[in-house]
Structure formats: C-alpha cells, structure tokens
Motif scaffolding. Structure first.
Motif, PDB file in Angstrom:
ATOM      1  N   ILE A 281       0.730  -1.068   0.072  1.00  0.00           N
ATOM      2  CA  ILE A 281      -0.173  -0.230  -0.290  1.00  0.00           C
ATOM      3  C   ILE A 281       0.344   1.429  -0.098  1.00  0.00           C
ATOM      4  O   ILE A 281       1.603   1.626   1.093  1.00  0.00           O
ATOM      5  CB  ILE A 281      -0.883   0.193   1.223  1.00  0.00           C
ATOM      6  CG1 ILE A 281      -2.125  -1.027   0.806  1.00  0.00           C
ATOM      7  CG2 ILE A 281      -2.147   1.156   1.055  1.00  0.00           C
ATOM      8  CD1 ILE A 281      -2.949  -1.038   2.535  1.00  0.00           C
TER       9      ILE A 281
ATOM     10  N   LEU B  84      -8.278   6.518   1.111  1.00  0.00           N
ATOM     11  CA  LEU B  84      -7.772   5.125  -0.234  1.00  0.00           C
ATOM     12  C   LEU B  84      -7.374   4.211   0.599  1.00  0.00           C
ATOM     13  O   LEU B  84      -7.156   2.815   0.532  1.00  0.00           O
ATOM     14  CB  LEU B  84      -7.292   5.732  -1.259  1.00  0.00           C
ATOM     15  CG  LEU B  84      -6.329   4.572  -2.075  1.00  0.00           C
ATOM     16  CD1 LEU B  84      -7.802   4.021  -2.802  1.00  0.00           C
ATOM     17  CD2 LEU B  84      -5.758   5.973  -3.719  1.00  0.00           C
ATOM     18  N   MET B  85      -5.893   4.938   0.730  1.00  0.00           N
ATOM     19  CA  MET B  85      -5.092   3.394   1.877  1.00  0.00           C
ATOM     20  C   MET B  85      -5.815   2.890   3.096  1.00  0.00           C
ATOM     21  O   MET B  85      -5.549   1.818   2.810  1.00  0.00           O
ATOM     22  CB  MET B  85      -4.237   3.795   2.664  1.00  0.00           C
ATOM     23  CG  MET B  85      -2.866   4.554   1.669  1.00  0.00           C
ATOM     24  SD  MET B  85      -2.123   5.620   2.733  1.00  0.00           S
ATOM     25  CE  MET B  85      -1.606   5.511   4.180  1.00  0.00           C
TER      26      MET B  85
ATOM     27  N   LYS C 106      -9.293   1.835   3.055  1.00  0.00           N
ATOM     28  CA  LYS C 106     -10.361   1.340   1.918  1.00  0.00           C
ATOM     29  C   LYS C 106      -9.051  -0.190   1.342  1.00  0.00           C
ATOM     30  O   LYS C 106      -9.357  -1.332   1.687  1.00  0.00           O
ATOM     31  CB  LYS C 106     -10.604   2.265   0.890  1.00  0.00           C
ATOM     32  CG  LYS C 106     -11.621   3.546   1.072  1.00  0.00           C
ATOM     33  CD  LYS C 106     -12.450   3.494  -0.273  1.00  0.00           C
ATOM     34  CE  LYS C 106     -13.188   4.447   0.468  1.00  0.00           C
ATOM     35  NZ  LYS C 106     -14.111   5.070  -0.420  1.00  0.00           N
ATOM     36  N   GLN C 107      -8.066   0.294   0.887  1.00  0.00           N
ATOM     37  CA  GLN C 107      -6.893  -1.037   0.686  1.00  0.00           C
ATOM     38  C   GLN C 107      -6.844  -2.179   1.672  1.00  0.00           C
ATOM     39  O   GLN C 107      -6.752  -2.793   1.659  1.00  0.00           O
ATOM     40  CB  GLN C 107      -5.616   0.090   0.060  1.00  0.00           C
ATOM     41  CG  GLN C 107      -6.195   0.493  -1.327  1.00  0.00           C
ATOM     42  CD  GLN C 107      -4.801   1.407  -1.544  1.00  0.00           C
ATOM     43  OE1 GLN C 107      -3.951   1.664  -0.762  1.00  0.00           O
ATOM     44  NE2 GLN C 107      -4.209   1.055  -3.095  1.00  0.00           N
ATOM     45  N   PHE C 108      -6.742  -1.198   2.913  1.00  0.00           N
ATOM     46  CA  PHE C 108      -6.230  -2.394   3.932  1.00  0.00           C
ATOM     47  C   PHE C 108      -7.246  -2.641   4.460  1.00  0.00           C
ATOM     48  O   PHE C 108      -7.278  -4.388   4.820  1.00  0.00           O
ATOM     49  CB  PHE C 108      -6.506  -1.793   5.052  1.00  0.00           C
ATOM     50  CG  PHE C 108      -5.200  -1.915   5.945  1.00  0.00           C
ATOM     51  CD1 PHE C 108      -3.913  -2.424   7.089  1.00  0.00           C
ATOM     52  CD2 PHE C 108      -6.479  -2.027   7.024  1.00  0.00           C
ATOM     53  CE1 PHE C 108      -3.643  -2.640   7.922  1.00  0.00           C
ATOM     54  CE2 PHE C 108      -5.799  -3.284   8.796  1.00  0.00           C
ATOM     55  CZ  PHE C 108      -5.019  -3.458   8.797  1.00  0.00           C
TER      56      PHE C 108
ATOM     57  N   HIS D 100     -10.113  -3.628   2.535  1.00  0.00           N
ATOM     58  CA  HIS D 100      -9.857  -4.825   1.321  1.00  0.00           C
ATOM     59  C   HIS D 100      -9.125  -6.357   1.490  1.00  0.00           C
ATOM     60  O   HIS D 100      -9.616  -7.409   1.107  1.00  0.00           O
ATOM     61  CB  HIS D 100      -9.597  -4.054   0.173  1.00  0.00           C
ATOM     62  CG  HIS D 100     -10.972  -4.691  -0.591  1.00  0.00           C
ATOM     63  ND1 HIS D 100     -12.469  -4.883  -0.652  1.00  0.00           N
ATOM     64  CD2 HIS D 100     -10.784  -5.210  -1.679  1.00  0.00           C
ATOM     65  CE1 HIS D 100     -12.458  -5.624  -1.785  1.00  0.00           C
ATOM     66  NE2 HIS D 100     -11.655  -6.007  -2.073  1.00  0.00           N
ATOM     67  N   LEU D 101      -8.058  -6.056   1.612  1.00  0.00           N
ATOM     68  CA  LEU D 101      -6.541  -7.172   1.192  1.00  0.00           C
ATOM     69  C   LEU D 101      -6.918  -8.090   2.759  1.00  0.00           C
ATOM     70  O   LEU D 101      -6.993  -8.791   2.840  1.00  0.00           O
ATOM     71  CB  LEU D 101      -5.556  -6.671   1.383  1.00  0.00           C
ATOM     72  CG  LEU D 101      -4.706  -5.989   0.603  1.00  0.00           C
ATOM     73  CD1 LEU D 101      -3.644  -5.428   1.219  1.00  0.00           C
ATOM     74  CD2 LEU D 101      -4.490  -6.257  -0.268  1.00  0.00           C
TER      75      LEU D 101
END
Length: 259
Positions: free
Chosen positions: A36, A58-59, A61-63, A65-66
């Motif tokens: 990320i 955004l970060m 959300k990425q975390f 989702h992973l």
C-alpha cells in the motif's frame, strides 16, 4: 509461517528504495508482499524533488479490502508523510507485528518528515512497534536526545536495531536493544560506495524473516547479512547512488537456516 507481509511505504520511481525495495526484498525470501503506497515522490538516484501524501481514505479502503481476504500478521512501515496518515495507520495496525523504518531524511539528505509529523509518529505509532530500525540521526531526531542510551530509553519500542552507517568511517556496528538493554552487536566493514535503499532492504528482510517464524535476534542477524550481500553486489544504474542487488536468499545460503 505467514505467507504475506503488508507493506506501507512510499513509491521511489528509480526503484532503489521505498516500496519497490520492500516488494523486491520480501519476494526474495519466498513471501508475498501486500503493498500500500503511502507517499508519491519525484526522485532519482541523485535527489528527491517532490513528495505528495496518498489520500488516507484510499489507503484505509485498501487495508480493509486486503484484510477481508488475506491473513497477515506482520506489517512493515516505511515512509509516512502526514499526521492524519499516521493516526489512521496506527488504528489499522493495532494487534499486528510492526517493523518500522523511521525515514526522516532521504539518503540524499532531503527532509521527508516534518516536526509535527514526527511528534505524531512518536505518540501514536511508536508504542505499537515491535522493532524499530533507525540510524543514529533518526534515533536522535525521534528521541530529542544526543546520548545513545538516553535516546534508546526514551523511545517506547520493545526492540530497536540501531544502525551506525551514517556516523561510521571504517567499520559499522549495528546494535540490538531489547527494552533499552543492549543484547547483541553486529560488526561489518564499511563499504566505500553510496547506496540507495539499504535501510528499506534491511527492515523488509527483518519483516520477512519474522513472518517466516524467526525470532527477533535471528531475524536481525540474517537480515543484516542479507543486506550486506546486496551492497557487496550493488548495481549502478544512475548517476549517483547504487542500488542494492536484492538476490534470492537461496543464492546466498540454505534458506532453512535463516529461520
């Protein structure tokens, strides 16, 4: 053994440091990096021209989702660029094993972390960190002290691997502290070149070894050995600093002995 390591770090377009170095290093240990990007930069082997934080939403959300899909327990953190970002990351990584490379300046000496951001890092993130990997200048900046032992005692991390590359002339002593007590030291000859990404390589190697099951002392020793080999075989692709040559671990030693 955890098969993946989450990485939060900046993007270095020349590939020597930052998240490119993290991905490359963790891959060489047979694990999968989950990257990320925290910070976009304009840089090459000579200088850093610009730094832009990535949107925190955004970060996050990425975390999430992973994490909904992949089980990871180890998090490697590199360049951070705002107080808001640090507070958000601290909330996300609670309960994880955190390896923090506290990047305050670029290897070309541009300041990357401002005073207020450093204060937030100390208050919100450092108490969560399993192992911190500062050089001497970073240790003194984070602690506000000029004495090594006092500086170590002032920081809240369980483990600190202090590298002295930035103040050494002929040999480099890396010192491992546990709860402010010196437990190990590792000495290497200082190499003559200028390198871009050695700290990222070291901290990522430590994170990969911890995720592979190594204890902290073994992870630090083997990560230091690995990083030194990448510098001995460094590549010069630009006009100034050399890139560590991050080779597969099997090319250096029997991988099973590393953990």
């Amino acid at each position: 053994m955890n098969e993946a390591v989450l990485v939060l770090s900046g993007l270095d377009p020349c590939g020597g440091a930052g998240i490119a170095a993290d991905i490359e290093t963790i891959n060489q240990f047979g694990l999968t990096p989950l990257p990320i990007v925290t910070t976009m930069t304009v840089q090459n082997t000579q200088s850093v021209a610009e730094v832009q934080p990535v949107d925190v939403k955004l970060m996050v959300k990425q975390f999430h989702h992973l994490q909904a899909d992949i089980n990871f327990k180890v998090v490697k953190i590199g360049l951070l660029s705002s107080s808001v970002q640090i507070k958000a990351i601290a909330d996300l990584v609670k309960g994880k094993t955190i390896v923090l490379d506290p990047i305050v300046k670029a290897s070309t000496q541009e300041v990357l972390l401002q005073t207020q951001v450093i204060s937030t890092l100390k208050q919100d993130l450092l108490p969560l960190v399993e192992i911190l990997t500062p050089n001497m200048a970073e240790l003194f900046t984070l602690s506000g002290e000029k004495d090594e032992q006092k500086a170590i005692e002032k920081l809240a991390c369980k483990w600190i691997l202090l590298t002295t590359t930035d103040v050494s002339e002929s040999s480099i002593e890396h010192r491992l502290y546990h709860r402010a007590k010196l437990v190990k030291s590792y000495t290497y000859d200082k190499l003559s070149g200028n390198y871009h990404g050695s700290g990222c390589t070291l901290s990522s190697a430590i994170s990969a070894l911890i995720a592979s099951g190594a204890n902290i002392e073994l992870a630090c020793k083997n990560a230091l050995d690995y990083t030194y080999q990448t510098l001995l075989n460094a590549k010069n692709i630009g006009k100034m600093q050399c890139h560590p040559n991050r080779m597969p671990v099997t090319n250096i030693n029997d991988r099973e002995s590393w953990v």
